[in-house]
Design a protein around this motif. Structure first.
Motif, PDB file in Angstrom:
ATOM      1  N   GLU A  34       0.811  -1.215   0.000  1.00 57.94           N
ATOM      2  CA  GLU A  34       0.000   0.000   0.000  1.00 57.94           C
ATOM      3  C   GLU A  34       0.846   1.268   0.000  1.00 57.94           C
ATOM      4  O   GLU A  34       0.349   2.356  -0.308  1.00 57.94           O
ATOM      5  N   ASP A  35       2.125   1.141   0.345  1.00 54.04           N
ATOM      6  CA  ASP A  35       3.014   2.309   0.352  1.00 54.04           C
ATOM      7  C   ASP A  35       3.442   2.731  -1.055  1.00 54.04           C
ATOM      8  O   ASP A  35       3.882   3.863  -1.261  1.00 54.04           O
ATOM      9  N   VAL A  36       3.336   1.816  -2.011  1.00 62.50           N
ATOM     10  CA  VAL A  36       3.884   2.055  -3.347  1.00 62.50           C
ATOM     11  C   VAL A  36       2.936   2.952  -4.140  1.00 62.50           C
ATOM     12  O   VAL A  36       1.769   2.626  -4.331  1.00 62.50           O
ATOM     13  N   ARG A  37       3.463   4.081  -4.609  1.00 64.20           N
ATOM     14  CA  ARG A  37       2.642   5.048  -5.347  1.00 64.20           C
ATOM     15  C   ARG A  37       2.687   4.804  -6.854  1.00 64.20           C
ATOM     16  O   ARG A  37       1.741   5.131  -7.557  1.00 64.20           O
ATOM     17  N   GLY A  38       3.796   4.290  -7.343  1.00 61.67           N
ATOM     18  CA  GLY A  38       3.921   4.105  -8.785  1.00 61.67           C
ATOM     19  C   GLY A  38       4.720   2.869  -9.130  1.00 61.67           C
ATOM     20  O   GLY A  38       5.554   2.412  -8.346  1.00 61.67           O
ATOM     21  N   ALA A  39       4.459   2.310 -10.310  1.00 54.24           N
ATOM     22  CA  ALA A  39       5.181   1.127 -10.778  1.00 54.24           C
ATOM     23  C   ALA A  39       6.353   1.569 -11.650  1.00 54.24           C
ATOM     24  O   ALA A  39       6.195   2.401 -12.549  1.00 54.24           O
ATOM     25  N   VAL A  40       7.501   1.019 -11.389  1.00 54.05           N
ATOM     26  CA  VAL A  40       8.706   1.330 -12.151  1.00 54.05           C
ATOM     27  C   VAL A  40       9.022   0.143 -13.063  1.00 54.05           C
ATOM     28  O   VAL A  40       8.918  -1.007 -12.636  1.00 54.05           O
ATOM     29  N   HIS A  41       9.418   0.447 -14.303  1.00 57.42           N
ATOM     30  CA  HIS A  41       9.857  -0.573 -15.269  1.00 57.42           C
ATOM     31  C   HIS A  41       8.648  -1.217 -15.947  1.00 57.42           C
ATOM     32  O   HIS A  41       8.052  -2.167 -15.441  1.00 57.42           O
TER      33      HIS A  41
ATOM     34  N   GLN B 261       7.995  13.995  -6.604  1.00 55.16           N
ATOM     35  CA  GLN B 261       9.006  13.763  -5.576  1.00 55.16           C
ATOM     36  C   GLN B 261       9.909  12.590  -5.953  1.00 55.16           C
ATOM     37  O   GLN B 261      11.107  12.604  -5.662  1.00 55.16           O
ATOM     38  N   PHE B 262       9.320  11.580  -6.585  1.00 54.69           N
ATOM     39  CA  PHE B 262      10.105  10.429  -7.028  1.00 54.69           C
ATOM     40  C   PHE B 262      11.175  10.860  -8.024  1.00 54.69           C
ATOM     41  O   PHE B 262      12.352  10.500  -7.902  1.00 54.69           O
ATOM     42  N   ILE B 263      10.776  11.664  -9.008  1.00 54.89           N
ATOM     43  CA  ILE B 263      11.735  12.131 -10.019  1.00 54.89           C
ATOM     44  C   ILE B 263      12.816  12.989  -9.367  1.00 54.89           C
ATOM     45  O   ILE B 263      14.014  12.836  -9.659  1.00 54.89           O
ATOM     46  N   ARG B 264      12.405  13.886  -8.464  1.00 56.18           N
ATOM     47  CA  ARG B 264      13.392  14.740  -7.794  1.00 56.18           C
ATOM     48  C   ARG B 264      14.353  13.909  -6.962  1.00 56.18           C
ATOM     49  O   ARG B 264      15.551  14.199  -6.910  1.00 56.18           O
ATOM     50  N   ALA B 265      13.817  12.864  -6.321  1.00 60.68           N
ATOM     51  CA  ALA B 265      14.668  12.011  -5.487  1.00 60.68           C
ATOM     52  C   ALA B 265      15.708  11.281  -6.337  1.00 60.68           C
ATOM     53  O   ALA B 265      16.868  11.139  -5.927  1.00 60.68           O
ATOM     54  N   LEU B 266      15.307  10.815  -7.521  1.00 56.82           N
ATOM     55  CA  LEU B 266      16.261  10.160  -8.416  1.00 56.82           C
ATOM     56  C   LEU B 266      17.387  11.111  -8.802  1.00 56.82           C
ATOM     57  O   LEU B 266      18.565  10.746  -8.791  1.00 56.82           O
ATOM     58  N   LYS B 267      17.011  12.328  -9.158  1.00 55.22           N
ATOM     59  CA  LYS B 267      18.015  13.309  -9.571  1.00 55.22           C
ATOM     60  C   LYS B 267      18.896  13.711  -8.386  1.00 55.22           C
ATOM     61  O   LYS B 267      20.114  13.883  -8.537  1.00 55.22           O
ATOM     62  N   ALA B 268      18.270  13.851  -7.218  1.00 57.02           N
ATOM     63  CA  ALA B 268      19.032  14.262  -6.031  1.00 57.02           C
ATOM     64  C   ALA B 268      20.050  13.200  -5.641  1.00 57.02           C
ATOM     65  O   ALA B 268      21.146  13.512  -5.158  1.00 57.02           O
ATOM     66  N   GLN B 269      19.697  11.944  -5.853  1.00 55.02           N
ATOM     67  CA  GLN B 269      20.634  10.853  -5.553  1.00 55.02           C
ATOM     68  C   GLN B 269      21.920  11.048  -6.353  1.00 55.02           C
ATOM     69  O   GLN B 269      23.025  10.901  -5.843  1.00 55.02           O
ATOM     70  N   ARG B 270      21.778  11.349  -7.657  1.00 56.77           N
ATOM     71  CA  ARG B 270      22.945  11.480  -8.523  1.00 56.77           C
ATOM     72  C   ARG B 270      23.727  12.771  -8.255  1.00 56.77           C
ATOM     73  O   ARG B 270      24.897  12.877  -8.607  1.00 56.77           O
ATOM     74  N   ALA B 271      23.051  13.754  -7.652  1.00 57.10           N
ATOM     75  CA  ALA B 271      23.689  15.054  -7.428  1.00 57.10           C
ATOM     76  C   ALA B 271      24.424  15.134  -6.092  1.00 57.10           C
ATOM     77  O   ALA B 271      25.006  16.160  -5.771  1.00 57.10           O
ATOM     78  N   ARG B 272      24.393  14.034  -5.337  1.00 56.58           N
ATOM     79  CA  ARG B 272      25.014  14.073  -4.002  1.00 56.58           C
ATOM     80  C   ARG B 272      26.515  14.320  -4.094  1.00 56.58           C
ATOM     81  O   ARG B 272      27.175  13.836  -5.007  1.00 56.58           O
TER      82      ARG B 272
ATOM     83  N   ALA C 235      13.879  -3.968   4.085  1.00 59.05           N
ATOM     84  CA  ALA C 235      13.750  -2.622   3.524  1.00 59.05           C
ATOM     85  C   ALA C 235      12.547  -1.907   4.126  1.00 59.05           C
ATOM     86  O   ALA C 235      11.436  -2.446   4.152  1.00 59.05           O
ATOM     87  N   ARG C 236      12.777  -0.682   4.567  1.00 65.03           N
ATOM     88  CA  ARG C 236      11.712   0.155   5.093  1.00 65.03           C
ATOM     89  C   ARG C 236      11.074   0.967   3.958  1.00 65.03           C
ATOM     90  O   ARG C 236      11.614   1.079   2.870  1.00 65.03           O
ATOM     91  N   LYS C 237       9.944   1.571   4.284  1.00 61.08           N
ATOM     92  CA  LYS C 237       9.272   2.432   3.311  1.00 61.08           C
ATOM     93  C   LYS C 237      10.218   3.517   2.804  1.00 61.08           C
ATOM     94  O   LYS C 237      10.261   3.806   1.609  1.00 61.08           O
ATOM     95  N   GLY C 238      10.990   4.107   3.700  1.00 60.53           N
ATOM     96  CA  GLY C 238      11.888   5.192   3.322  1.00 60.53           C
ATOM     97  C   GLY C 238      13.054   4.759   2.459  1.00 60.53           C
ATOM     98  O   GLY C 238      13.742   5.607   1.873  1.00 60.53           O
ATOM     99  N   ASP C 239      13.306   3.450   2.381  1.00 58.72           N
ATOM    100  CA  ASP C 239      14.392   2.939   1.535  1.00 58.72           C
ATOM    101  C   ASP C 239      13.977   2.842   0.068  1.00 58.72           C
ATOM    102  O   ASP C 239      14.830   2.673  -0.801  1.00 58.72           O
ATOM    103  N   VAL C 240      12.674   2.924  -0.198  1.00 58.47           N
ATOM    104  CA  VAL C 240      12.134   2.660  -1.531  1.00 58.47           C
ATOM    105  C   VAL C 240      11.585   3.963  -2.116  1.00 58.47           C
ATOM    106  O   VAL C 240      10.609   4.517  -1.609  1.00 58.47           O
ATOM    107  N   LEU C 241      12.178   4.438  -3.190  1.00 56.90           N
ATOM    108  CA  LEU C 241      11.847   5.765  -3.707  1.00 56.90           C
ATOM    109  C   LEU C 241      10.459   5.859  -4.322  1.00 56.90           C
ATOM    110  O   LEU C 241       9.827   6.915  -4.264  1.00 56.90           O
ATOM    111  N   ASN C 242       9.956   4.775  -4.943  1.00 53.83           N
ATOM    112  CA  ASN C 242       8.641   4.907  -5.565  1.00 53.83           C
ATOM    113  C   ASN C 242       7.490   4.716  -4.591  1.00 53.83           C
ATOM    114  O   ASN C 242       6.359   4.443  -4.986  1.00 53.83           O
ATOM    115  N   THR C 243       7.771   4.942  -3.314  1.00 50.64           N
ATOM    116  CA  THR C 243       6.702   5.151  -2.332  1.00 50.64           C
ATOM    117  C   THR C 243       6.323   6.636  -2.306  1.00 50.64           C
ATOM    118  O   THR C 243       5.405   7.019  -1.582  1.00 50.64           O
ATOM    119  N   GLN C 244       7.035   7.446  -3.085  1.00 46.19           N
ATOM    120  CA  GLN C 244       6.774   8.883  -3.144  1.00 46.19           C
ATOM    121  C   GLN C 244       5.917   9.223  -4.361  1.00 46.19           C
ATOM    122  O   GLN C 244       5.915   8.498  -5.358  1.00 46.19           O
TER     123      GLN C 244
END
Length: 582
Positions: free
Chosen positions: A342-349, A571-582, A558-567
């Motif tokens: 129920e935490d998953v907001r979107g399907a990836v792949h 926010q999911f897209i921003r999180a992906l980009k933010a990961q690479r910008a660290r 894995a917790r909810k916060g470990d999985v990006l597509n719970t956002q």
């Protein structure tokens, strides 16, 4: 015992077998595809197949005409189909098993049969060892070696456990049937199904009721039962047509349900540890209950009561493998916010008819929305994947226009523009950076050249993660359970680089992949590597594969916060980009 009627899974299996047999006969592709399409339609049914047959409504389903409807009705009502039996009689019985070998299609199988009289896996293996296969047009010494490798892998899989994804639909159908039995209080799967193991042996079901007989009869007479193995006062065992699967049902008083469920869920290693802890504290724990040293029985309403009695946190079924969960529960350090479906907001792949998928973008979007999802990442294959209809750069840009149209046509839902780009042998990605930079999600996957050695394959992935356009590594070990071993890889080095570069790792929910597997998920989480759970959907019916990705992630702590597509999508897209910008 009369043949039992078949459920939708068993009927779909027969239809797919008919498709293969027709291909062996050389029938035209349209006729062959009709049976595969019908199988897909049945597997995607939310209605009761038996009711559709009884009401004569099968032809309301797209792609099912009168002829197919009659065949499906015969299968559902009698448990077999004359047309299917006639087709099987035209070929050696072992030819279908040959088709189960890796990279073995109908044309190859027919050539082997016609030229060498090979009609079984054993005969094929001997022909390869005798060097006779290389003499057939289109085959060679390398072909023989590859076939022998495939036979070895196939033989290791035979007689072994079945994929969770193949078993779960049957289990869920039986559970619904048992829940509807008057007097039944609680019903649950147990064993490896409940622990969401990758593979399953026999299936254990538990039910509680004042009287056991009605529930036992419900299982004995369930659609899809091939053989009644045995039925006593509190237990019934059957073998299903689908997958040759044994199912054992135990029915007991509700006061004993929780301890029996805990016992039969396992794992054995977890229980041995738990019983030892209980014994140290003066308790005896068994399937019959929890008893104090003086013999008095401790009331146990649910499994959480057992752990609470022992001064521990509740351990979810997926974690009960004696891999540190007991120590963590005793110390109060077990994760209590494990990811839920129920935490998953979107399907990836996902894939559509733009590459090797079976449904259009709009069909995929509407199906994902119907499942309660908010977005779907469209990730077709890239140009190097010619075998999978990979997109040229111009095709990809044209697809963006259709994605925009679908997003307008399906309100409250969003398709994200992505790609599953091939990671080439050097680690380079199969598009120019200037193209990848325009995408919202870039998954990099390895699809060919699995035979590189450990150092080469590891470096291939390390090189790919150095590309700042890459967001996610798809199915990172390339395995197919029972079909293909994972390619050699130094996973620690890959995950260390992912943590350093901010690359996300996919937990692929395709039942034959489950890749990353649970132990690698845990390694990733320990390093702070973020995850996505994916369906790897090539058709609408694949979208629910998210449940297997979530189960694997949970098994890896894995917790909810470990999985990006719970956002949500943005926010999911921003999180992906933010990961690479660290």
């Amino acid at each position: 015992m009369n043949p039992s009627p078949l459920d939708k899974n068993a009927v779909a299996k027969v239809l797919r077998e008919i498709s293969l047999l027709l291909q062996l006969k050389g029938e035209n592709a349209f006729k062959v595809r009709a049976y595969d399409t019908a199988a897909d339609r049945l597997l995607g049914l939310t209605q009761d197949l038996g009711a559709l047959v009884r009401e004569g409504r099968l032809q309301e389903l797209p792609g099912i005409g009168q002829g197919l409807a009659e065949k499906i009705s015969e299968l559902v009502t009698t448990g077999k189909l004359g047309f299917h039996e006639e087709l099987k009689a035209a070929f050696p019985s072992g030819l279908l098993e040959i088709l189960q070998l890796p990279d073995m299609g109908p044309k190859k199988a027919m050539a082997l049969w016609k030229e060498l009289g090979v009609g079984s896996v054993a005969e094929l293996e001997q022909a390869c060892r005798d060097g006779r296969v290389r003499g057939i047009k289109g085959f060679g010494a390398k072909s023989e070696a590859k076939i022998l490798e495939g036979i070895a892998l196939h033989q290791r899989a035979q007689g072994k456990r079945k994929l969770l994804g193949d078993v779960l639909p049957t289990v869920e159908g039986l559970l619904e049937r048992l829940k509807a039995v008057p007097g039944v209080v609680r019903v649950s799967p147990a064993g490896s199904v409940r622990r969401r193991a990758e593979t399953v042996g026999d299936v254990d079901l538990l039910a509680s009721a004042p009287e056991a007989s009605p529930a036992l009869e419900a299982l004995a007479n369930a659609p899809g039962v091939a053989v009644l193995i045995g039925k006593g006062e509190s237990k019934c065992s059957v073998r299903m047509v689908e997958g040759d699967l044994q199912v054992d049902l135990r029915v007991l008083p509700d006061e004993d349900f929780a301890t029996a469920l805990h016992h039969f869920t396992g794992s054995k290693a977890h229980h041995v540890r738990l019983r030892g802890i209980g014994q140290d504290q003066g308790f005896k724990i068994s399937e019959w209950g929890v008893h104090r040293s003086d013999g008095t029985k401790v009331p146990i309403r649910d499994e959480a009561d057992i752990y609470k009695l022992l001064g521990m946190q509740y351990v979810p079924p997926e974690l009960r493998e004696d891999t540190g969960e007991i120590e963590a529960a005793l110390a109060g350090k077990l994760p209590e916010d494990l990811i839920e479906l129920e935490d998953v907001r979107g399907a990836v792949h996902s894939h559509s008819t733009w590459s090797d998928g079976k449904h259009s973008l709009e069909q995929m979007a509407r199906a994902a929305k119907a499942l309660g999802l908010q977005y779907l990442t469209v990730t077709e294959h890239s140009q190097a994947a010619i075998y999978a209809g990979g997109l040229k750069e111009d095709d990809l840009k044209r697809q963006w226009e259709e994605i925009d149209r679908v997003n307008e046509a399906v309100p409250g839902f969003r398709l994200l523009k992505g790609i599953e780009v091939d990671i080439l042998e050097t680690g380079a990605l199969d598009y120019r950076d200037s193209v990848l930079e325009q995408l919202e999600v870039v998954i990099g996957s390895i699809h060919v050249r699995h035979s590189l050695n450990e150092e080469q394959m590891t470096q291939r992935l390390l090189n790919a993660m150095d590309n700042p356009c890459l967001n996610i590594i798809g199915h990172p070990t390339g395995r197919l359970i029972h079909e293909r071993d994972p390619y050699p890889l130094r996973m620690e080095a890959v995950l260390d680089r992912a943590a350093e570069r901010g690359v996300v790792m996919e937990v692929n929910g395709k039942p034959a992949r489950l890749d990353l597997k649970a132990e690698h998920v845990r390694m990733a989480v320990q390093r702070g590597v973020k995850l996505v759970v994916s369906a790897d959907a090539h058709k609408i019916e694949d979208l629910p594969h998210l449940i297997f990705a979530v189960a694997t992630a949970r098994k890896g702590w894995a917790r909810k916060g470990d999985v990006l597509n719970t956002q949500p999508a943005d926010q999911f897209i921003r999180a992906l980009k933010a990961q690479r910008a660290r």
